[in-house]
Design an enzyme around this catalytic site. Sequence first.
Site, PDB file in Angstrom:
ATOM      1  N   SER A   1       0.840  -1.208   0.000  1.00 13.67           N
ATOM      2  CA  SER A   1       0.000   0.000   0.000  1.00 13.67           C
ATOM      3  C   SER A   1       0.870   1.251   0.000  1.00 13.67           C
ATOM      4  CB  SER A   1      -0.945  -0.020   1.199  1.00 13.67           C
ATOM      5  OG  SER A   1      -0.252  -0.302   2.388  1.00 13.67           O
TER       6      SER A   1
ATOM      7  N   PHE B   1      11.124  15.901  10.629  1.00 12.61           N
ATOM      8  CA  PHE B   1       9.872  15.149  10.797  1.00 12.61           C
ATOM      9  C   PHE B   1       9.944  14.236  12.026  1.00 12.61           C
ATOM     10  CE2 PHE B   1       7.074  11.483   9.920  1.00 12.61           C
ATOM     11  CZ  PHE B   1       5.871  12.166   9.972  1.00 12.61           C
TER      12      PHE B   1
ATOM     13  N   ASP C   1      -3.338  15.683  15.848  1.00 10.41           N
ATOM     14  CA  ASP C   1      -2.590  16.514  16.798  1.00 10.41           C
ATOM     15  C   ASP C   1      -3.109  17.941  16.723  1.00 10.41           C
ATOM     16  OD1 ASP C   1      -0.636  14.619  17.773  1.00 10.41           O
ATOM     17  OD2 ASP C   1       0.137  14.613  15.721  1.00 10.41           O
TER      18      ASP C   1
ATOM     19  N   GLU D   1       0.832   5.644   0.653  1.00 10.32           N
ATOM     20  CA  GLU D   1       0.117   6.769   1.282  1.00 10.32           C
ATOM     21  C   GLU D   1       0.396   8.084   0.544  1.00 10.32           C
ATOM     22  OE1 GLU D   1      -0.176   6.712   5.558  1.00 10.32           O
ATOM     23  OE2 GLU D   1       0.412   8.822   5.596  1.00 10.32           O
TER      24      GLU D   1
ATOM     25  N   HIS E   1       3.659  -0.656   3.843  1.00  7.88           N
ATOM     26  CA  HIS E   1       2.888   0.567   3.583  1.00  7.88           C
ATOM     27  C   HIS E   1       3.924   1.670   3.395  1.00  7.88           C
ATOM     28  CE1 HIS E   1      -0.644   3.235   3.898  1.00  7.88           C
ATOM     29  NE2 HIS E   1       0.135   4.049   4.597  1.00  7.88           N
TER      30      HIS E   1
END
Length: 290
Positions: free
Chosen positions: A16, A221, A110, A18, A271
């Site tokens: 998969s 990040f 968040d 994203e 993913h």
Amino acid sequence: MKKITDIFDEKPWTLSFEFFPPKTDKGRQRLWESAEALAGLGADFFSVTYGAGGSESHATLDVVLGLLYRHDVAVMHHLTCIKHTYREIREQLAAMSRVGVRNIMALRGDPRKDEPDFVPGPDQPKYAYQLVEIIHELRGDWFCTGVAAFPEGHPMAGTVQLDSQYLRIKQDRGADFAVTQLFFNNDVYLRFVDRVRDAGVSMRLIPGLLPVVNYEKLVQFCNTCGATIPKEVHEIFEPIKNDPEETRKRGIDFAVRQCQDLINRGAPGLHLYCLNRAEPARTIVDAVDF
Ligand SMILES: Cc1cc2nc3c(=O)[nH]c(=O)nc-3n(C[C@H](O)[C@H](O)[C@H](O)COP(=O)(O)OP(=O)(O)OC[C@H]3O[C@@H](n4cnc5c(N)ncnc54)[C@H](O)[C@@H]3O)c2cc1C
């Protein structure tokens, strides 16, 4: 649209990718081109993130519908609950089911950077498990629900044991599977799997992986999401941080080794956080022996 759990019934592991909703027409065009290439690799599902702090909710649905229109691939709509009331969430879910969305990644989200002290009101869910509950109560048979999981524990969780219990609660309230936060050390993921299995979590735990394409952005990040960058990764990428081509090459090498090792050790899929680009995800998937 297929539910992701229907795919699980047919396949022991999944591939998969994203995406995030782009802000420009050019970005949108690139996303469609990337999705075309990644669908051709045999993607089992795509997922589309939801704006931080619950912003720009329509943008996610637009991309989800655009992907559904273009490809015969299941798509998962991320949804955060932190800034929405119960009523808004119910309305949003009803609207999503009307247009055929069946897969939801149920998240807390968040607070925005400019609202660090935000506290949800009494009419707003506080945790992701409450969103899972609403989805299940509203149309549990229609929706398939994914949730987030954190191999190193969520940064705000007291202990990893408590975090495992919270994942168990999400499962008990109706979550069907989890996708993990990025990580670079596969032992950390495998220890997490053992820990949450001991806590009674039996759903699929799909590893989420970020191929390194920019060292400085990665450090930034990981500082916000709390994922550890191991010494080995710093040592590979810090010295070449100003050389994008070398970073790309070494990022692919690292990701291929990490993905191959995960597959060899029985992970139920990959993913990839592809950042709306077909490369380097395509090269990585081509190189891994599934
Ligand atoms: C795969 C993945 C996809 C993501 N996609 C997005 C996205 O599209 N948009 C976005 O804005 N963010 C996204 N995020 C980020 C996510 O919203 C944040 O990491 C957020 O801080 C936690 O979300 P959660 O759903 O895990 O929350 P929760 O499961 O609610 O957990 C949040 C915190 O509360 C604690 N907790 C949970 N349940 C309880 C309880 N019952 N009692 C006490 N404490 C509890 C947890 O330990 C944790 O510290 C994603 C993260 C991942 C891993």
